[in-house]
Design a protein around this motif. Structure first.
Motif, mmCIF file in Angstrom:
data_model
loop_
_atom_site.group_PDB
_atom_site.id
_atom_site.type_symbol
_atom_site.label_atom_id
_atom_site.label_comp_id
_atom_site.label_asym_id
_atom_site.label_seq_id
_atom_site.Cartn_x
_atom_site.Cartn_y
_atom_site.Cartn_z
ATOM 1 N N UNK A 171 0.838 -1.203 0.000
ATOM 2 C CA UNK A 171 0.000 0.000 0.000
ATOM 3 C C UNK A 171 0.868 1.246 0.000
ATOM 4 N N UNK A 172 1.940 1.158 0.805
ATOM 5 C CA UNK A 172 2.829 2.309 0.910
ATOM 6 C C UNK A 172 3.357 2.702 -0.462
ATOM 7 N N UNK A 173 3.866 1.723 -1.204
ATOM 8 C CA UNK A 173 4.462 2.067 -2.499
ATOM 9 C C UNK A 173 3.399 2.483 -3.498
ATOM 10 N N UNK A 174 2.191 1.924 -3.374
ATOM 11 C CA UNK A 174 1.125 2.355 -4.289
ATOM 12 C C UNK A 174 0.819 3.835 -4.098
ATOM 13 N N UNK A 175 0.681 4.233 -2.829
ATOM 14 C CA UNK A 175 0.393 5.650 -2.583
ATOM 15 C C UNK A 175 1.570 6.531 -2.981
ATOM 16 N N UNK A 176 2.755 6.034 -2.727
ATOM 17 C CA UNK A 176 3.962 6.769 -3.065
ATOM 18 C C UNK A 176 4.013 7.019 -4.580
ATOM 19 N N UNK A 177 3.644 5.990 -5.342
ATOM 20 C CA UNK A 177 3.660 6.148 -6.798
ATOM 21 C C UNK A 177 2.571 7.101 -7.261
ATOM 22 N N UNK A 178 1.420 7.045 -6.577
ATOM 23 C CA UNK A 178 0.346 7.960 -6.958
ATOM 24 C C UNK A 178 0.793 9.406 -6.737
ATOM 25 N N UNK A 188 -6.470 23.250 -16.307
ATOM 26 C CA UNK A 188 -7.298 22.219 -15.695
ATOM 27 C C UNK A 188 -6.447 21.010 -15.316
ATOM 28 N N UNK A 189 -5.618 20.569 -16.272
ATOM 29 C CA UNK A 189 -4.814 19.375 -16.010
ATOM 30 C C UNK A 189 -3.824 19.635 -14.890
ATOM 31 N N UNK A 190 -3.256 20.843 -14.862
ATOM 32 C CA UNK A 190 -2.316 21.176 -13.787
ATOM 33 C C UNK A 190 -2.999 21.072 -12.438
ATOM 34 N N UNK A 191 -4.201 21.655 -12.381
ATOM 35 C CA UNK A 191 -4.938 21.640 -11.125
ATOM 36 C C UNK A 191 -5.269 20.208 -10.724
ATOM 37 N N UNK A 192 -5.627 19.398 -11.713
ATOM 38 C CA UNK A 192 -5.985 18.023 -11.420
ATOM 39 C C UNK A 192 -4.784 17.264 -10.848
ATOM 40 N N UNK A 193 -3.640 17.408 -11.493
ATOM 41 C CA UNK A 193 -2.471 16.696 -11.004
ATOM 42 C C UNK A 193 -2.023 17.207 -9.635
ATOM 43 N N UNK A 194 -2.209 18.503 -9.439
ATOM 44 C CA UNK A 194 -1.891 19.099 -8.139
ATOM 45 C C UNK A 194 -2.687 18.400 -7.051
ATOM 46 N N UNK A 195 -3.992 18.191 -7.312
ATOM 47 C CA UNK A 195 -4.815 17.545 -6.286
ATOM 48 C C UNK A 195 -4.511 16.058 -6.178
ATOM 49 N N UNK A 196 -4.147 15.440 -7.298
ATOM 50 C CA UNK A 196 -3.779 14.020 -7.241
ATOM 51 C C UNK A 196 -2.589 13.850 -6.293
ATOM 52 N N UNK A 197 -1.703 14.830 -6.285
ATOM 53 C CA UNK A 197 -0.523 14.718 -5.424
ATOM 54 C C UNK A 197 -0.865 14.948 -3.956
ATOM 55 N N UNK A 198 -1.978 15.626 -3.697
ATOM 56 C CA UNK A 198 -2.258 15.975 -2.302
ATOM 57 C C UNK A 198 -2.809 14.813 -1.489
ATOM 58 N N UNK A 199 -3.734 14.057 -2.088
ATOM 59 C CA UNK A 199 -4.508 13.133 -1.256
ATOM 60 C C UNK A 199 -3.691 11.946 -0.760
ATOM 61 N N UNK A 200 -2.710 11.430 -1.529
ATOM 62 C CA UNK A 200 -1.933 10.321 -0.962
ATOM 63 C C UNK A 200 -1.190 10.730 0.301
ATOM 64 N N UNK A 201 -0.883 12.015 0.405
ATOM 65 C CA UNK A 201 -0.169 12.489 1.592
ATOM 66 C C UNK A 201 -0.919 12.147 2.862
ATOM 67 N N UNK A 202 -2.242 12.259 2.788
ATOM 68 C CA UNK A 202 -3.023 12.033 4.002
ATOM 69 C C UNK A 202 -2.769 10.628 4.544
ATOM 70 N N UNK A 203 -2.883 9.649 3.640
ATOM 71 C CA UNK A 203 -2.726 8.269 4.114
ATOM 72 C C UNK A 203 -1.277 7.939 4.399
ATOM 73 N N UNK A 204 -0.365 8.475 3.588
ATOM 74 C CA UNK A 204 1.048 8.182 3.833
ATOM 75 C C UNK A 204 1.459 8.667 5.213
ATOM 76 N N UNK A 205 1.004 9.863 5.562
ATOM 77 C CA UNK A 205 1.367 10.367 6.893
ATOM 78 C C UNK A 205 0.542 9.670 7.961
ATOM 79 N N UNK A 206 -0.763 9.532 7.701
ATOM 80 C CA UNK A 206 -1.643 8.984 8.724
ATOM 81 C C UNK A 206 -1.320 7.545 9.085
ATOM 82 N N UNK A 207 -0.960 6.730 8.103
ATOM 83 C CA UNK A 207 -0.747 5.314 8.387
ATOM 84 C C UNK A 207 0.704 5.031 8.757
ATOM 85 N N UNK A 208 1.638 5.583 7.983
ATOM 86 C CA UNK A 208 3.033 5.206 8.201
ATOM 87 C C UNK A 208 3.826 6.248 8.982
#
Lengths: 474, 496
Positions: B112-119, B134-154
């Motif tokens: 899971x860790x590496x999956x989120x890391x890759x995302x 639009x695409x910039x904004x989308x990728x910007x948000x794609x980068x934000x959400x994995x942070x929550x779980x990466x920090x929260x879990x590990x």
């Protein structure tokens, strides 16, 4: 005659199914009746497939019933929603307390859908009101479907009172319109040409909108929502929060674009305030909920605010973004309800605090639930991101930047409470989490369909193009 | 098939591969191979880019391609890179590469860790290769959400609080940003979301007046602009090592890059209206971050505040609107990305061994882990701007560029910001002296081992690049210069 069959094809098919299921339940042998679910779903699936065939547009009954490309699209959207509800309600219906009245569930929901279709296609207040009542009364029975549960009965009683009250408000509004516009003024086209923002008409508009606002559960007309959602059986709650709400939204959309066009300026003021209140209050209350169904009630209230935000602009972009938003909301929210009802049916637990450690025991369910929640929260690459973006775009197009800003700040708040559920499942741990569950194949199918929708409706732009093909503005 | 797609497709394929794997060791190997491939690809891109430029291709952006997405809304997936984005891609690839080696020791839910890391890395790479709002904004948000779980879990420490704080503050920033993007789109005549085409249109000054500050603020939150920097110390302190590296090393650069590419480039008049306000805020970031680092005793907090200070300098420099300072800004992004990643990597290594990050509980580590100590000293020297390492080049450019403004306000604020160099030396040298030299504080520490092979790979790679930028600055400066022309030419009224 042939023309009429063409125009009313979805309604007639629904009616045929209702009659057939009624007879089937009465006369079919027990062995066959055990397969009521399969029969009902198969029939309904066939009628949805027919719904996607090309159809004619036009009017029937002297303008009482109108069909446009857009009405066909939204009827199909609602039908897909109902199918997903059917798929996820099977386990609950197979329970010994409900299995003997399975067919009633299908008959009642299908007649509700029939009412919604009439409401959407209405070109006259009489038909509109007829459709509205047909869409509300069977729902009362459905809400009280678990008749041995006090909560369900209470919810049913609340719902019938609220439905009657809001219908009363709406009828009063309609009668004022009647008074203001004259004898043939109940036809939308005629009434629209006679609207001139006189005080009487504005008063009528306010009463009428309040009535509809009850159905969509906009703040401050939302007080029934949480109790009814909590008390009703989960599958019925899913139906209420998505299909029923969606139908009311579509009806409001067509009315506001067709009928209230001359009053649009005033309409916008009212809706502006409703959007701000609905999104904010819905969000603030959702933060404090522990019962998943109440939580989803408030979340769906705030989602309704976003839908209305798309509508406020009154452009073709507004219409297509609203329909698209609803489709995405439908798959994401029904996906959440599917997971919630799987967990509830198997373990009886509906609280967010019960979901702690769920990822350890039920990894797949937790991951799909998380994806649906992210979609509702507007996180890319899920469809919810696109639908939120388009709704904001539609509003910004007409210069509603301040409203957009308020709504955007609210998406951050909404993300907070969606993340609370994610946190419970993934981060928090518990001594006795919900044990590993077996998911039945029907629910699994429902989850798969919802997941496919959530993942691909945004990335593949063809869906939006299809939905927006029939859109029109003021 | 555009070569740039590979930067999003490679992590995507890696995600799919890892999703079906079960064995932790295989997953690690796949990650190592995948991130090395990506590193190689990024250098191929750099070489290709340079050779095209050498052949005389003068387009503003190379490798352009447009995939029509939502034609009725003018949303397309437009790709393209110039020198700045190429450098950012190289930086990201280096950090992802070193990050996956640093994560070698992760055993708990490694998949899971590496999956989120890759995302997370998809979001980062996607952001740098697109030129569509639009695409910039989308990728910007794609980068934000994995942070929550990466920090929260590990994560460690107050991880739930930090994860939520970080996610919500950054999402708040993106709320501003979205409004800014919509404002830019509609006020430029709602014909295109493509950056390059909007730059040719003129956004009315009235619209710039409100669009610029919210766009700058939106990106600024990610760039740790005072007073919206508070997510950064908590987030970095709680995150697992590789995530801190990627976040401080690359994700915070999204902020600076976005401010430069979107806010300043598209709305030059708006930028000039708000120079004073934002210069004061970034000046505060620079000084306050440095002073904050002095006050901290936790290694990660020290480095996080130091990041606030250095990232503040990036925003400070791009508000100078001249080539020298902006070159410094991009150099600073590279340099800070590398050295902060090095720091976090070392902190992770030390924490993994000593189980403490308090500087008072460590001492004399130089004798116990000499390799780590040397790396640390190199990082500290780069951080305080020693010539020959990357920090010197970037800060030199920034302050020289900033001082070119002849008016009193710019001069004074530059002088104040300059003081941060001294403060940086204070906290860096204090930490080095305290934990690496002197007496061993805890006798248990004598039994600890030096860096493992995977940590050595990560640190040596980072040090190589830090030294390369420091020793051959003109290589990078030339690339950046070539790309800044378009942006700087939007400010003809300035006195140089």
């Amino acid at each position: 005659m042939n023309d009429l069959v063409q125009l009313m094809r979805p309604e007639m098919l629904l009616l045929a199914q209702v009659v057939f299921l009624l007879l089937f339940d009465l006369f079919a042998p027990d062995r066959a009746r055990r397969h009521t679910d399969a029969v009902a779903c198969a029939l309904f699936l066939a009628s949805i497939a027919v719904g996607f065939l090309p159809s004619t547009t036009g009017e029937a009954f002297g303008g009482m019933f109108t069909v446009t490309a857009m009405t066909q699209v939204v009827k199909n959207v609602l039908s897909i929603g109902l199918l997903l509800v059917f798929l996820q309600s099977r386990v609950w219906l197979s329970d010994e307390r409900t299995s003997f009245k399975k067919a009633e569930f299908y008959i009642l929901t299908l007649s509700t859908l029939l009412g919604m279709n009439l409401m959407i296609s209405a070109g006259h207040f009489l038909l509109f009101y007829l459709g509205l009542e047909l869409a509300s009364l069977p729902l009362t029975t459905l809400v009280a479907y678990n008749k041995y549960s006090d909560e369900s009965i209470e919810a049913g009683a609340k719902f019938v009172l609220i439905a009657a009250f809001s219908s009363g408000m709406m009828l009063f509004g309609i009668s004022l319109f009647y008074g203001a516009a004259g004898a043939d003024g109940l036809y939308f086209d005629v009434l629209s040409s006679r609207l001139a923002a006189t005080p009487l008409q504005l008063l009528a508009l306010v009463f009428f909108l309040s009535g509809v606002a009850f159905k969509i559960s906009l703040v401050p007309f939302h007080l029934w929502t949480a109790d009814v959602y909590q008390g009703a059986p989960t599958s019925v709650t899913a139906f209420l929060s998505v299909v029923s709400k969606g139908a009311a939204v579509f009806a409001l959309m067509f009315l506001s674009f067709r009928l209230f066009a001359p009053l649009f300026e005033y309409w916008q003021y009212v809706v502006w305030a409703l959007v701000v209140l609905t999104i904010t209050i819905g969000n603030l209350f959702a933060m404090r909920q522990d019962n998943m169904k109440r939580f989803l009630a408030f979340s769906s209230i705030s989602q309704a605010g976003y839908i209305l935000l798309g509508m406020i602009a009154g452009t073709p972009l507004a219409m297509s973004s609203v329909v698209y938003y609803l489709l995405v909301y439908l798959v994401s929210n029904l996906g959440i309800f599917a997971v919630v009802s799987i967990l509830e049916n198997n373990s009886g637990k509906v609280h967010i605090s019960d979901y702690r450690g769920l990822y350890r025991t039920n990894p797949y369910l937790s991951v799909v639930l998380m994806l649906f929640l992210f979609s509702l929260g507007g996180i890319p690459p899920f469809a919810g991101f696109f639908s939120k973006f388009f709704v904001f775009m539609a509003a910004a197009d007409q210069g509603f930047y301040v409203l957009d800003f308020i709504a955007l700040i609210n998406t951050v708040i909404s993300l907070y409470y969606y993340l609370l559920v994610v946190k419970a499942m993934f981060i928090a741990d518990s001594e006795n989490p919900i044990p590993t569950l077996h998911t039945d194949s029907w629910s699994r199918l429902c989850l798969t369909l919802c997941l496919v929708g959530t993942l691909f409706f945004g990335v593949f732009s063809g869906i939006y193009a299809f939905l927006s093909s029939g859109a029109w503005g003021l | 098939m555009n070569f740039l797609y590979s930067f999003v497709l490679v992590p995507l394929v890696l995600m799919m591969v890892i999703a079906v794997l079960r064995d932790v060791r295989t997953i690690r190997r796949v990650m190592a191979v995948g991130s090395s491939v990506q590193l190689v690809l990024s250098f191929v891109l750099l070489a290709w880019f340079l050779s095209l430029r050498a052949l005389g291709v003068q387009d503003e952006m190379l490798f352009r391609s447009d995939l029509v997405w939502y034609p009725s809304l003018n949303i397309a997936l437009s790709f393209g890179v110039d020198g700045i984005s190429v450098l950012m891609i190289v930086l990201s690839a280096i950090i992802v590469f070193t990050g996956s080696f640093t994560s070698w020791a992760i055993n708990e839910k490694a998949k899971d860790y590496f999956l989120w890391f890759l995302m997370l890395s998809i979001g980062v790479f996607g952001f740098f290769i697109t030129v569509d709002l639009f695409a910039m904004f989308m990728f910007y948000e794609v980068a934000l959400i994995p942070m929550y779980l990466l920090i929260g879990v590990w994560g460690t420490g107050r991880k739930e609080y930090s994860a939520m704080k970080l996610t919500l503050m950054l999402m708040g920033g993106s709320a501003f940003l979205l409004l800014g993007i919509l404002g830019i789109y509609f006020s430029s005549g709602h014909t295109t979301m493509n950056l390059l085409e909007i730059a040719k249109l003129h956004i009315p000054v009235d619209a710039q007046r409100w669009c610029f500050p919210i766009t700058f603020l939106g990106f600024g939150v990610l760039g740790a602009l005072f007073p919206f920097h508070t997510w950064s110390p908590d987030g970095h302190a709680s995150a697992p090592t590789a995530v801190s590296m990627l976040h401080a090393g690359v994700l915070m650069k999204l902020g600076g890059y976005g401010c430069l590419r979107v806010a300043i480039y598209l709305m030059p008049e708006g930028a000039q209206m708000y120079t004073t306000l934002f210069l004061v805020l970034t000046g505060i970031s620079v000084i306050y971050g440095a002073l904050g680092a002095i006050a901290q005793t936790d290694l990660k907090y020290i480095n996080a505040y130091s990041s606030v200070s250095h990232c503040g300098m990036v925003l400070f420099a791009i508000l100078m609107f001249n080539t020298t300072a902006m070159t410094g800004a991009v150099m600073q992004m590279l340099s800070h990305g590398l050295m902060t990643a090095l720091f976090f990597c070392l902190i992770g290594g030390i924490y993994g061994r000593t189980h403490t990050r308090e500087i008072s509980q460590m001492g004399g580590l130089a004798r116990i882990m000499p390799f780590m100590c040397v790396c640390w000293v190199v990082a500290a020297m780069a951080n305080l701007g020693l010539p020959g390492l990357s920090g010197f080049v970037s800060e030199m450019n920034i302050f020289v560029g900033a001082f070119q403004h002849p008016d009193t306000f710019h001069r004074v604020i530059t002088l104040i910001a300059c003081c941060s160099i001294v403060v940086t030396a204070v906290y860096q040298l204090r930490v080095v002296g305290k934990i690496h030299f002197g007496e061993v504080v805890n006798e248990h520490h004598r039994a600890l081992t030096d860096a493992a092979w995977y940590e050595r790979i990560a640190t040596v790679t980072l040090i190589l690049f830090i030294a390369a930028i420091g020793c051959f600055p003109f290589f990078t400066v030339d690339i950046i210069h070539g790309s800044l022309g378009e942006i700087v030419s939007k400010f003809p009224a300035l006195p140089f």
